[in-house]
Write a protein that holds these residues in place. Sequence first.
Motif, mmCIF file in Angstrom:
data_model
loop_
_atom_site.group_PDB
_atom_site.id
_atom_site.type_symbol
_atom_site.label_atom_id
_atom_site.label_comp_id
_atom_site.label_asym_id
_atom_site.label_seq_id
_atom_site.Cartn_x
_atom_site.Cartn_y
_atom_site.Cartn_z
ATOM 1 N N THR A 13 0.839 -1.209 0.000
ATOM 2 C CA THR A 13 0.000 0.000 0.000
ATOM 3 C C THR A 13 0.867 1.249 0.000
ATOM 4 O OG1 THR A 13 -1.738 1.221 1.187
ATOM 5 C CG2 THR A 13 -0.229 -0.046 2.549
ATOM 6 N N GLY A 14 0.401 2.253 -0.719
ATOM 7 C CA GLY A 14 1.034 3.568 -0.657
ATOM 8 C C GLY A 14 0.411 4.367 0.470
ATOM 9 N N VAL A 15 1.106 5.434 0.871
ATOM 10 C CA VAL A 15 0.567 6.367 1.854
ATOM 11 C C VAL A 15 0.284 7.658 1.100
ATOM 12 C CG1 VAL A 15 1.020 7.630 3.995
ATOM 13 C CG2 VAL A 15 1.958 5.323 3.670
ATOM 14 N N CYS A 16 -0.969 8.113 1.158
ATOM 15 C CA CYS A 16 -1.408 9.283 0.379
ATOM 16 C C CYS A 16 -1.739 10.426 1.334
ATOM 17 C CB CYS A 16 -2.640 8.877 -0.433
ATOM 18 S SG CYS A 16 -3.569 10.215 -1.182
ATOM 19 N N HIS A 17 -1.717 11.645 0.823
ATOM 20 C CA HIS A 17 -2.022 12.778 1.698
ATOM 21 C C HIS A 17 -3.448 12.707 2.261
ATOM 22 C CE1 HIS A 17 -0.732 16.855 3.095
ATOM 23 N NE2 HIS A 17 -2.002 16.812 3.451
ATOM 24 N N ALA A 34 -10.591 4.203 12.999
ATOM 25 C CA ALA A 34 -10.632 3.647 11.655
ATOM 26 C C ALA A 34 -9.284 3.041 11.305
ATOM 27 C CB ALA A 34 -10.971 4.743 10.649
ATOM 28 N N VAL A 35 -9.309 2.090 10.369
ATOM 29 C CA VAL A 35 -8.077 1.593 9.764
ATOM 30 C C VAL A 35 -7.865 2.429 8.507
ATOM 31 C CG1 VAL A 35 -6.915 -0.371 8.681
ATOM 32 C CG2 VAL A 35 -8.400 -0.750 10.652
ATOM 33 N N LEU A 36 -6.788 3.214 8.451
ATOM 34 C CA LEU A 36 -6.524 4.092 7.305
ATOM 35 C C LEU A 36 -5.955 3.309 6.120
ATOM 36 C CD1 LEU A 36 -4.993 7.220 9.108
ATOM 37 C CD2 LEU A 36 -7.294 6.985 8.167
ATOM 38 N N GLY A 37 -5.614 4.048 5.063
ATOM 39 C CA GLY A 37 -5.026 3.434 3.862
ATOM 40 C C GLY A 37 -6.080 3.191 2.796
ATOM 41 N N HIS A 38 -5.779 3.612 1.568
ATOM 42 C CA HIS A 38 -6.758 3.441 0.473
ATOM 43 C C HIS A 38 -6.054 3.291 -0.865
ATOM 44 C CE1 HIS A 38 -5.687 7.648 0.659
ATOM 45 N NE2 HIS A 38 -6.012 7.736 -0.600
ATOM 46 N N GLU A 39 -4.714 3.090 -0.850
ATOM 47 C CA GLU A 39 -3.950 3.024 -2.104
ATOM 48 C C GLU A 39 -3.205 1.687 -2.115
ATOM 49 O OE1 GLU A 39 -1.871 6.775 -3.926
ATOM 50 O OE2 GLU A 39 -0.312 5.662 -2.909
ATOM 51 N N MET A 332 5.842 12.037 5.084
ATOM 52 C CA MET A 332 4.962 12.800 4.201
ATOM 53 C C MET A 332 4.612 14.139 4.836
ATOM 54 S SD MET A 332 1.452 11.876 2.284
ATOM 55 C CE MET A 332 2.167 11.752 0.659
ATOM 56 N N LYS A 333 4.393 14.131 6.144
ATOM 57 C CA LYS A 333 4.075 15.358 6.868
ATOM 58 C C LYS A 333 5.184 16.387 6.678
ATOM 59 C CE LYS A 333 2.396 15.928 11.550
ATOM 60 N NZ LYS A 333 2.456 15.219 12.846
ATOM 61 N N GLN A 334 6.430 15.902 6.674
ATOM 62 C CA GLN A 334 7.584 16.800 6.538
ATOM 63 C C GLN A 334 7.956 17.063 5.078
ATOM 64 O OE1 GLN A 334 10.680 14.928 8.833
ATOM 65 N NE2 GLN A 334 9.496 15.044 10.732
ATOM 66 N N GLY A 335 7.178 16.526 4.130
ATOM 67 C CA GLY A 335 7.468 16.752 2.707
ATOM 68 C C GLY A 335 8.739 16.078 2.242
ATOM 69 N N LYS A 336 9.136 14.986 2.913
ATOM 70 C CA LYS A 336 10.411 14.341 2.579
ATOM 71 C C LYS A 336 10.271 13.139 1.649
ATOM 72 C CE LYS A 336 13.232 15.963 6.329
ATOM 73 N NZ LYS A 336 13.246 15.807 7.772
ATOM 74 N N CYS A 337 9.049 12.832 1.229
ATOM 75 C CA CYS A 337 8.870 11.693 0.323
ATOM 76 C C CYS A 337 7.908 12.100 -0.789
ATOM 77 C CB CYS A 337 8.291 10.498 1.075
ATOM 78 S SG CYS A 337 6.634 10.814 1.716
ATOM 79 N N ILE A 338 7.907 11.318 -1.865
ATOM 80 C CA ILE A 338 6.810 11.453 -2.828
ATOM 81 C C ILE A 338 5.812 10.358 -2.460
ATOM 82 C CG2 ILE A 338 6.112 11.448 -5.259
ATOM 83 C CD1 ILE A 338 7.939 13.807 -4.541
ATOM 84 N N ARG A 339 6.211 9.115 -2.632
ATOM 85 C CA ARG A 339 5.389 8.026 -2.143
ATOM 86 C C ARG A 339 6.262 7.030 -1.373
ATOM 87 N NH1 ARG A 339 1.130 10.347 -2.164
ATOM 88 N NH2 ARG A 339 -0.756 9.635 -3.186
ATOM 89 N N THR A 340 5.771 6.623 -0.214
ATOM 90 C CA THR A 340 6.331 5.494 0.498
ATOM 91 C C THR A 340 5.412 4.315 0.227
ATOM 92 O OG1 THR A 340 7.177 6.922 2.243
ATOM 93 C CG2 THR A 340 6.968 4.579 2.766
ATOM 94 N N VAL A 341 6.003 3.198 -0.189
ATOM 95 C CA VAL A 341 5.213 1.977 -0.347
ATOM 96 C C VAL A 341 5.514 1.066 0.834
ATOM 97 C CG1 VAL A 341 4.861 -0.106 -1.746
ATOM 98 C CG2 VAL A 341 5.028 2.124 -2.859
#
Length: 347
Positions: A13-17, A34-39, A332-341
């Motif tokens: 799964t990816g982590v999305c904004h 809730a259980v997050l994640g949708h990608e 992601m909060k710190q803007g240090k990634c594009i996508r983490t899988v």
Amino acid sequence: TFFSIVFGQIVATGVCHTDLYHLFESMHKDGFPAVLGHEGAGIVESVGPGVTEFKTGDKVIPLFISQCRECRFCKSPKTNQCEKGWAADRYDVMSVEDSRFTCKGKKVLQFMGTSTFSEYTVVNQMAVAKIDPAAPLNKVCLVGCGISTGYGAAVNTAKVEPGSTCAVFGLGAVGLAAVMGCKAAGAKRIIAVDINPEKAEKAKVFGATDFVNPKDHSKPISQVLSEMTDGGVDFSLECVGSVAVMRSALESCVKGWGVSVIVGWTHLEDFSARPLQLIAGRTWKGSVFGGFKSKDGVPQMVKGYLDKKVKLDEFITHNMTLAQVNDAIELMKQGKCIRTVLSVSPQ
Ligand code: NAD
Ligand code: ZN
């Protein structure tokens, strides 16, 4: 009842904004726990009675926007807004009660009808897409949200034209995918806009011709873009989720025919603009999931990747495990990634 239900094992799964939006920005009182994640992407474990489209072992991508193929929205070629899924009336809450998750006897909600930060999830078959068995799940999981959203917003919603000039605001995975969509549609000039200067190099990889950092200018960014383009861009896409940026993106468009598309997600504030912007011939629109009818669009995007027409690997800056989900959120909060899988279960 277990009717039309697909039980699946999430592999990656990816982590999305949008996960961060729910967790830190919206914080809707009815949206937790809730259980997050949708990608995500995974493999069908078993199916309930009435499921004809799927069988154990199929490679699949769960869909946060369903495609029932029967409602009036699915029957219209004009939209992907299926009436049957959770999204029909839960856009503000974003987590649905009809979940199979419990913790210590208490109900846990299913985020965006998918919940991919989990080894297993249960989804209605109208919200699952079967994909090519050759597809690597730790890459194509990104098709489940960000990449389809940005790419489709350019191609399907803006309908970017060959030879046109475009501006994309916000260069996360969604914005970079919008840049890729503009390029695929034949745009001649693509101006990438972000307040984080580290995004400039990455934007070029996807086809951006210029990079502008609003912080480098004392003038409003719309004026900067207007001066660069002799009156404004033909198409602009907002991929940040800020009402102020939505307005700037609209005002960056040329009068007469400019089209601005809202992609960034927020349910917290109203936007504003001067009516003259639209009276002068600009069009303001938005889309969910890039306007793709989800069950049809996802296998096409996966095929595009396998045919080397759609980039995915270039979006992935970090690979982690599900146990490191909090580190991934922090990046992601710190803007240090594009996508983490995140790898969730072995493939
Ligand atoms: P991200 O956090 O990775 O990227 C956002 C980017 O915007 C960052 O690079 C950040 O530096 C930049 N930014 C912040 N403020 C800015 C400003 N004032 N001007 C220019 N750039 C600015 O996020 P992402 O995962 O790419 O998602 C982007 C947006 O798209 C989010 O709002 C997300 O919720 C939304 N989204 C919408 C849909 C949809 O279907 N419409 C689907 C997925 C995600
Ligand atoms: Zn998303």
